[in-house]
Motif scaffolding. Structure first.
Motif, mmCIF file in Angstrom:
data_model
loop_
_atom_site.group_PDB
_atom_site.id
_atom_site.type_symbol
_atom_site.label_atom_id
_atom_site.label_comp_id
_atom_site.label_asym_id
_atom_site.label_seq_id
_atom_site.Cartn_x
_atom_site.Cartn_y
_atom_site.Cartn_z
ATOM 1 N N PHE A 106 52.978 16.567 -94.559
ATOM 2 C CA PHE A 106 52.566 15.921 -93.321
ATOM 3 C C PHE A 106 53.623 14.926 -92.858
ATOM 4 N N THR A 107 53.570 14.590 -91.576
ATOM 5 C CA THR A 107 54.332 13.449 -91.082
ATOM 6 C C THR A 107 53.454 12.215 -91.275
ATOM 7 N N THR A 108 54.081 11.058 -91.213
ATOM 8 C CA THR A 108 53.335 9.794 -91.289
ATOM 9 C C THR A 108 53.784 8.900 -90.134
ATOM 10 N N THR A 109 53.137 7.785 -90.002
ATOM 11 C CA THR A 109 53.488 6.831 -88.944
ATOM 12 C C THR A 109 54.953 6.421 -89.041
ATOM 13 N N ASP A 110 55.455 6.263 -90.251
ATOM 14 C CA ASP A 110 56.818 5.761 -90.454
ATOM 15 C C ASP A 110 57.873 6.843 -90.654
ATOM 16 N N GLU A 142 41.535 19.710 -92.340
ATOM 17 C CA GLU A 142 41.066 20.566 -91.245
ATOM 18 C C GLU A 142 40.626 19.794 -90.011
ATOM 19 N N SER A 143 40.623 18.478 -90.082
ATOM 20 C CA SER A 143 40.290 17.667 -88.921
ATOM 21 C C SER A 143 40.882 16.280 -89.108
ATOM 22 N N GLY A 144 40.916 15.522 -88.026
ATOM 23 C CA GLY A 144 41.382 14.142 -88.107
ATOM 24 C C GLY A 144 42.878 14.004 -88.328
ATOM 25 N N TRP A 145 43.237 12.861 -88.890
ATOM 26 C CA TRP A 145 44.639 12.474 -89.069
ATOM 27 C C TRP A 145 45.471 13.547 -89.751
ATOM 28 N N TRP A 146 45.018 14.056 -90.886
ATOM 29 C CA TRP A 146 45.851 14.978 -91.663
ATOM 30 C C TRP A 146 46.008 16.322 -90.969
ATOM 31 N N ASP A 147 44.993 16.765 -90.257
ATOM 32 C CA ASP A 147 45.115 17.995 -89.472
ATOM 33 C C ASP A 147 46.146 17.808 -88.361
ATOM 34 N N GLU A 148 46.094 16.665 -87.699
ATOM 35 C CA GLU A 148 47.003 16.388 -86.583
ATOM 36 C C GLU A 148 48.451 16.192 -87.030
ATOM 37 N N HIS A 149 48.674 15.835 -88.295
ATOM 38 C CA HIS A 149 50.027 15.554 -88.791
ATOM 39 C C HIS A 149 50.532 16.587 -89.804
#
Length: 158
Positions: A106-110, A142-149
């Protein structure tokens, strides 16, 4: 074996039933067994605090990549220390074909659009990983932050 009279597991020496033994069959392949062992080992660390840059080789704290490296090393699978380098190991696997034990990235904020996080897929749309408050935990991909990244996944166990 299950007890006939109680809701417990009863253990007998195999010699007790040797004359009645017909045969056995392995249900899970060696690699399937390894995948299960990875998950069972990882879950022993649920709640272990997250610490970005945690030193590899100790288990008081982990960051995402030191956690994956620690768990996989237990089963003779060597991974690099950094998540973006771990993402170059094994072979690509699509999100729709994930299997237990696959590494998910995943990508992260930083991380500025680059890979900055890794977890291990455990099935049913879930991963085990460590990030932020609560340390080692299960999260959905499958949803939320980790799905989006979500970026990619790699299979390091054939």
């Amino acid at each position: 074996m299950a007890s006939k009279s109680k809701d417990v597991v009863t253990t007998y020496d195999v010699d007790t039933y040797r004359s009645q033994f017909i045969g056995a069959r392995r249900i899970l392949s060696a690699n399937d067994q390894k995948r299960i062992k990875l998950v069972l080992t990882a879950r022993k660390y649920l709640g272990t605090p997250y610490d970005f840059g945690a030193k590899y080789g100790q288990t008081k704290t982990f960051d995402c990549s030191s956690f994956m490296k620690w768990i996989f090393d237990k089963y003779d699978i060597e991974l690099p220390r950094i998540s973006r380098n771990q993402a170059k190991e094994g072979k690509y696997v699509s999100k729709s074909n994930l299997d237990t034990g696959d590494l998910v990235f995943f990508t992260t904020t930083d991380s500025k659009g680059e890979i900055g996080h890794v977890g291990m897929y455990v099935g049913n749309g879930m991963m085990i990983h460590t990030y932020g408050e609560g340390g080692v935990k299960y999260s959905t991909i499958e949803s939320g932050w980790w799905d989006e990244h979500y970026v990619t996944a790699r299979r390091v166990i054939d």
